[in-house]
Design a protein around this motif. Structure first.
Motif, PDB file in Angstrom:
ATOM      1  N   ASN A   1      -6.780   9.780   0.527  1.00  0.00           N
ATOM      2  CA  ASN A   1      -7.709   8.682   0.422  1.00  0.00           C
ATOM      3  C   ASN A   1      -6.665   7.355   0.379  1.00  0.00           C
ATOM      4  O   ASN A   1      -5.685   7.204  -0.494  1.00  0.00           O
ATOM      5  N   LEU A   2      -7.100   6.211   1.046  1.00  0.00           N
ATOM      6  CA  LEU A   2      -6.574   4.867   0.703  1.00  0.00           C
ATOM      7  C   LEU A   2      -7.507   3.759   0.602  1.00  0.00           C
ATOM      8  O   LEU A   2      -8.497   3.784   1.274  1.00  0.00           O
ATOM      9  N   HIS A   3      -7.472   3.085  -0.445  1.00  0.00           N
ATOM     10  CA  HIS A   3      -8.414   2.126  -0.765  1.00  0.00           C
ATOM     11  C   HIS A   3      -7.711   0.713  -0.287  1.00  0.00           C
ATOM     12  O   HIS A   3      -6.644   0.355  -0.842  1.00  0.00           O
ATOM     13  N   LEU A   4      -8.415  -0.022   0.562  1.00  0.00           N
ATOM     14  CA  LEU A   4      -8.156  -1.437   0.949  1.00  0.00           C
ATOM     15  C   LEU A   4      -8.848  -2.241   0.150  1.00  0.00           C
ATOM     16  O   LEU A   4     -10.068  -2.478   0.340  1.00  0.00           O
ATOM     17  N   ASP A   5      -8.039  -3.242  -0.562  1.00  0.00           N
ATOM     18  CA  ASP A   5      -8.599  -4.023  -1.492  1.00  0.00           C
ATOM     19  C   ASP A   5      -9.012  -5.304  -0.417  1.00  0.00           C
ATOM     20  O   ASP A   5      -8.006  -5.804   0.078  1.00  0.00           O
ATOM     21  N   GLU A   6     -10.380  -5.887  -0.449  1.00  0.00           N
ATOM     22  CA  GLU A   6     -10.884  -6.867   0.282  1.00  0.00           C
ATOM     23  C   GLU A   6     -10.402  -8.133  -0.262  1.00  0.00           C
ATOM     24  O   GLU A   6     -10.669  -9.364   0.241  1.00  0.00           O
TER      25      GLU A   6
ATOM     26  N   ARG B   1       2.559   5.873  -7.310  1.00  0.00           N
ATOM     27  CA  ARG B   1       1.759   6.804  -7.964  1.00  0.00           C
ATOM     28  C   ARG B   1       2.117   8.043  -7.954  1.00  0.00           C
ATOM     29  O   ARG B   1       1.804   8.925  -9.072  1.00  0.00           O
TER      30      ARG B   1
ATOM     31  N   CYS C   1      -1.345  11.970   0.311  1.00  0.00           N
ATOM     32  CA  CYS C   1      -2.446  10.971   0.227  1.00  0.00           C
ATOM     33  C   CYS C   1      -3.363  11.432   1.012  1.00  0.00           C
ATOM     34  O   CYS C   1      -3.285  11.593   2.189  1.00  0.00           O
TER      35      CYS C   1
ATOM     36  N   LEU D   1       0.883  -1.328  -0.140  1.00  0.00           N
ATOM     37  CA  LEU D   1       0.052  -0.105  -0.021  1.00  0.00           C
ATOM     38  C   LEU D   1       0.734   1.407   0.060  1.00  0.00           C
ATOM     39  O   LEU D   1       0.606   2.376  -0.883  1.00  0.00           O
TER      40      LEU D   1
ATOM     41  N   GLU E   1       1.471   3.813  -3.188  1.00  0.00           N
ATOM     42  CA  GLU E   1       1.162   5.294  -3.058  1.00  0.00           C
ATOM     43  C   GLU E   1       2.394   6.195  -3.459  1.00  0.00           C
ATOM     44  O   GLU E   1       2.180   7.305  -4.192  1.00  0.00           O
TER      45      GLU E   1
END
Length: 76
Positions: free
Chosen positions: A70-75, A21, A68, A14, A18
């Motif tokens: 926002n942070l998207h956690l992929d489940e 990116r 950063c 993660l 970032e």
């Protein structure tokens, strides 16, 4: 259920994603952290991230330093 090593890999991934990116290097991250009052060497930061085992405080400091929001956690 994820193992401790899998959680560490996810955390490391993660933060590195970032940084990538935004085109941020470890030297730049060191400078950005220093600007918010977090002083460490690029080598120490690189080692922390490589291990993937660092505090939530350190991760939030890094994410804030690089902008950063926002942070998207992929489940998955």
């Amino acid at each position: 259920m994820r193992s401790e090593e899998e959680w560490a890999a996810l955390t490391k991934g993660l933060l590195k994603a970032e940084m990538t990116r935004r085109g941020i290097t470890y030297d730049q991250l060191t400078e950005k952290l220093a600007a918010i009052g977090v002083h460490d060497t690029a080598v120490n930061i690189r080692n922390k991230v490589a291990r993937g085992k660092f505090t939530a405080v350190f991760m939030v400091q890094c994410l804030a330093a690089i902008g950063c929001k926002n942070l998207h956690l992929d489940e998955g």
